[in-house]
Design an enzyme around this catalytic site. Structure first.
Site, short mmCIF file in Angstrom:
data_model
loop_
_atom_site.label_atom_id
_atom_site.label_comp_id
_atom_site.label_asym_id
_atom_site.label_seq_id
_atom_site.Cartn_x
_atom_site.Cartn_y
_atom_site.Cartn_z
N ASP A 158 0.71 -0.94 -0.12
CA ASP A 158 -0.08 -0.07 -0.18
C ASP A 158 0.75 1.07 0.36
O ASP A 158 0.35 2.07 0.63
CB ASP A 158 -1.04 -0.27 1.21
CG ASP A 158 -0.40 -0.44 2.69
OD1 ASP A 158 0.95 -0.07 2.26
OD2 ASP A 158 -0.84 -0.37 3.69
N HIS A 190 24.83 14.45 -28.58
CA HIS A 190 23.90 14.68 -27.91
C HIS A 190 22.70 16.35 -28.97
O HIS A 190 24.12 16.55 -29.06
CB HIS A 190 22.90 15.07 -26.21
CG HIS A 190 23.50 15.69 -25.97
ND1 HIS A 190 23.90 17.02 -25.60
CD2 HIS A 190 24.72 15.37 -24.65
CE1 HIS A 190 24.59 17.85 -24.90
NE2 HIS A 190 25.52 16.80 -24.47
N HIS A 192 23.64 9.85 -18.61
CA HIS A 192 22.88 10.24 -18.32
C HIS A 192 22.63 8.70 -16.63
O HIS A 192 21.60 8.69 -16.48
CB HIS A 192 21.24 9.23 -18.75
CG HIS A 192 20.79 10.21 -19.58
ND1 HIS A 192 19.67 9.79 -20.55
CD2 HIS A 192 20.54 11.56 -19.73
CE1 HIS A 192 18.97 10.60 -21.28
NE2 HIS A 192 19.84 11.60 -20.88
N GLU A 210 22.84 23.34 -23.77
CA GLU A 210 23.74 22.42 -23.14
C GLU A 210 24.49 21.59 -24.02
O GLU A 210 24.46 20.65 -24.06
CB GLU A 210 22.32 21.64 -21.86
CG GLU A 210 21.67 20.88 -23.19
CD GLU A 210 20.81 20.01 -22.56
OE1 GLU A 210 20.87 18.99 -21.62
OE2 GLU A 210 19.55 20.14 -22.24
N TYR A 249 32.73 14.98 -24.42
CA TYR A 249 32.39 13.55 -23.27
C TYR A 249 33.59 12.47 -24.31
O TYR A 249 34.34 12.39 -24.89
CB TYR A 249 31.24 13.29 -23.49
CG TYR A 249 29.79 13.83 -22.97
CD1 TYR A 249 30.14 14.40 -21.51
CD2 TYR A 249 29.74 14.19 -24.23
CE1 TYR A 249 29.06 14.81 -21.38
CE2 TYR A 249 28.50 15.35 -24.35
CZ TYR A 249 28.56 15.37 -22.44
OH TYR A 249 27.50 17.00 -22.53
N HIS A 289 11.41 17.81 -20.18
CA HIS A 289 12.08 17.60 -21.55
C HIS A 289 10.28 17.74 -22.05
O HIS A 289 9.43 17.30 -22.57
CB HIS A 289 12.11 17.16 -22.59
CG HIS A 289 13.24 16.15 -22.16
ND1 HIS A 289 14.16 14.72 -22.79
CD2 HIS A 289 14.60 16.75 -21.41
CE1 HIS A 289 15.53 14.91 -22.27
NE2 HIS A 289 15.53 16.21 -21.24
N ARG A 310 29.38 19.41 -19.84
CA ARG A 310 28.62 20.03 -19.93
C ARG A 310 28.61 21.26 -19.28
O ARG A 310 28.24 20.99 -18.29
CB ARG A 310 27.47 19.50 -20.08
CG ARG A 310 25.93 19.54 -20.79
CD ARG A 310 24.81 18.49 -20.66
NE ARG A 310 24.66 17.64 -19.99
CZ ARG A 310 24.91 16.73 -19.35
NH1 ARG A 310 26.26 15.92 -20.29
NH2 ARG A 310 24.62 15.93 -18.24
N ASP A 336 16.91 22.85 -15.06
CA ASP A 336 17.24 21.29 -15.90
C ASP A 336 18.70 22.62 -15.91
O ASP A 336 18.99 23.49 -16.66
CB ASP A 336 16.65 21.55 -16.82
CG ASP A 336 17.77 20.55 -17.84
OD1 ASP A 336 18.31 19.85 -17.06
OD2 ASP A 336 16.86 20.49 -18.61
N GLU A 365 25.16 24.05 -19.03
CA GLU A 365 23.39 23.77 -19.09
C GLU A 365 22.92 25.06 -18.67
O GLU A 365 22.82 25.12 -17.41
CB GLU A 365 23.09 22.29 -18.86
CG GLU A 365 21.09 22.51 -18.85
CD GLU A 365 20.20 21.80 -19.07
OE1 GLU A 365 21.00 20.42 -18.33
OE2 GLU A 365 19.69 21.04 -19.64
N HIS A 406 15.98 21.65 -25.14
CA HIS A 406 14.80 21.01 -25.44
C HIS A 406 14.09 22.54 -24.84
O HIS A 406 14.46 22.77 -24.46
CB HIS A 406 14.53 19.85 -25.01
CG HIS A 406 15.00 19.93 -23.75
ND1 HIS A 406 14.97 20.25 -22.45
CD2 HIS A 406 16.70 19.30 -22.93
CE1 HIS A 406 15.23 20.64 -21.69
NE2 HIS A 406 16.15 19.16 -21.34
N ASP A 450 24.36 17.36 -13.65
CA ASP A 450 23.16 17.84 -13.77
C ASP A 450 22.05 17.62 -13.37
O ASP A 450 21.08 16.38 -12.60
CB ASP A 450 22.42 17.38 -14.89
CG ASP A 450 22.09 17.63 -16.26
OD1 ASP A 450 20.98 18.45 -15.53
OD2 ASP A 450 21.70 17.08 -17.52
N1 GLY Z 1 19.13 16.59 -17.60
C1 GLY Z 1 17.87 16.37 -18.98
C2 GLY Z 1 18.49 16.96 -19.76
O1 GLY Z 1 19.55 18.02 -19.14
O2 GLY Z 1 17.97 17.23 -20.64
MN MN Z 2 18.66 19.49 -20.06
MN MN Z 3 20.28 18.80 -17.91
#
Ligand code: GLY
Ligand code: MN
Ligand code: MN
Length: 431
Positions: free
Chosen positions: A34, A343, A236, A377, A381, A354, A398, A264, A400, A347, A253
């Protein structure tokens, strides 16, 4: 003055014409027995209602212009265990619905509401259980239609309309995003101050969460990434159990969620508070790429311009650092740069980290518009590989930030945490 949520419902109602839209909130997720995972309402539902209780459904009737909520009844016994429930009457008053009913009445009332309605819109395909429930209504209505009004014969996806609305943030959303950005930045500052060799990644994660929760943001908007040394090269990474070593860097991050809105932010910095030469070289490339990407953001600029600007800087940096050989155009055209930058530039951000909204229309990039919020961002790497200078091995950087597109250009609203090398070193070496 309508509340922001009522204004959004009115806009959606006018887009619906004479259709009826049905929007359930998210189901609760059982963890075991529960115990439940922390509850998070569906973002579209939250956007239109501000109502955060589970077991609720919003119905917008385009014919009457009414907003109707179905929610849990008051239940003094359950409220002893689980806390306050509005119940329909108080919910209608507090959130401005035209009508509100117990969720137990949903099926019966939907048959009445949909009888004679030509077009039904819902989030088809999102939740199989809810789809089955809607199918049940349609089936019953078709059986009854012989004697009464016809069942809806046209079905629409309400997501497309909402995705488009949520692309442009209104003033109250911008205020919440700014505050989520400030709190997220405070978490990064607290983390930078606390970082030193010998700690574990989770101890820094704890600093971040402390900063969020103590400012009223009860949860992160995604699993925090606290990645020391080589872990920064796993995009990730979120095990967050490694040891922080002298001479290595830490990539964080992390962002908070505030009233549903996400922050973010990523920062990368030396664990001992002083950039080494190779760390500085890599960092400066990423910082310059981010500056180029932000400079390319503004209204009427096509969506890809910012990413292209960053990529040109990163590709030149990869050549200068000895990671790749050839020309900027050559490594971009061949895709060789993807070994170190795999990447996109960012976004949309909003209720979802996102966030929803189509970036292309008919296969072509759309242009930015004032009120859009995006992340910027870029990263590098550098995993060990043949031909990669040893001094750069396992450096992952990175940077961001979250950015609002304005009438004049854009505004970075997560600037509360430093990113210039001298500012980071000064913060980390304060006592
Ligand atoms: N933390 C997820 C991204 O930067 O997209
Ligand atoms: Mn992001
Ligand atoms: Mn991020």
């Amino acid at each position: 003055m309508p509340t922001p949520h009522a204004a959004r419902r009115a806009r959606l109602l006018s887009a619906l014409g004479d259709a009826v839209a049905v929007l359930p909130t998210a189901p609760e997720a059982v963890r075991n027995a529960d115990n439940f995972y922390p509850y998070r309402p569906d973002s579209h539902f939250l956007y239109l209602t501000g109502f955060a209780e589970p077991e609720a459904v919003l119905v917008l009737d385009g014919r009457s212009g009414k907003s109707i909520l179905f929610c849990r009844d008051k239940n003094p016994d359950m409220e002893i265990w689980e806390g306050f429930r509005h119940g329909p009457q108080a919910a209608a008053e507090a959130f401005g619905f035209d009508e509100a009913y117990p969720i137990a009445e949903l099926d019966a009332r939907m048959l009445e509401l949909l009888s004679g309605c030509g077009r039904l819109c819902w989030s088809l395909g999102r939740d199989a259980k809810f789809d089955a429930r809607v199918n049940g209504w349609l089936d019953s209505l078709r059986q009854r239609a012989y004697h009464r009004a016809p069942a809806p014969s046209c079905y629409g996806d309400v997501h497309a309309l909402l995705d488009e609305m949520r692309l442009i943030k209104d003033d109250s959303e911008i205020a919440l995003l700014r505050r989520a950005g400030e709190i997220s930045a405070a978490g990064h500052v607290q983390a930078m101050r606390a970082t030193r060799p010998g700690l574990h990644e989770y101890q820094i994660e704890a600093e971040i969460l402390h900063a969020f929760v103590s400012r009223g943001a009860r949860q992160p908007s995604y699993e925090s990434i606290v990645a020391g040394g080589a872990n920064a090269c796993t995009l990730h990474y979120c095990a967050n159990n490694g040891l922080l070593r002298d001479g290595e860097m830490l990539l964080i991050d992390a962002g908070c969620e505030l009233e549903g809105y996400a922050g973010d932010i990523t920062r990368s910095f030396p664990i001992n508070g002083r950039f080494s030469g190779p760390q500085r070289d890599v960092y400066e490339v990423v910082l310059a790429a981010q500056a180029a990407a932000i400079a390319a953001l503004g209204p009427k600029v096509p969506w890809n311009a910012s990413g292209d600007a960053a990529l040109a800087v990163l590709a030149q940096g990869m050549l200068d650092l000895g990671l790749l050989r050839g020309s900027v155009d050559g490594v971009i055209e061949s895709g060789a740069y993807r070994q170190f930058y795999m990447h996109g530039i960012g976004h949309l951000i909003g209720l979802d980290v996102h966030d929803v909204g189509a970036r292309k229309r008919n296969g072509l990039w759309r242009a930015y518009q004032p009120g859009m919020c995006v992340t910027v961002e870029p990263g590098l790497y550098i995993r060990p590989a043949d031909g990669v200078p040893a001094a750069l091995h396992n450096i992952g950087v990175r940077i961001e930030d979250d950015v609002l597109i304005t009438e004049q250009g854009c505004e970075v609203y997560t600037g509360g945490v430093p990113k210039q090398i001298d500012q980071i070193e000064a913060l980390m070496n304060e006592n």
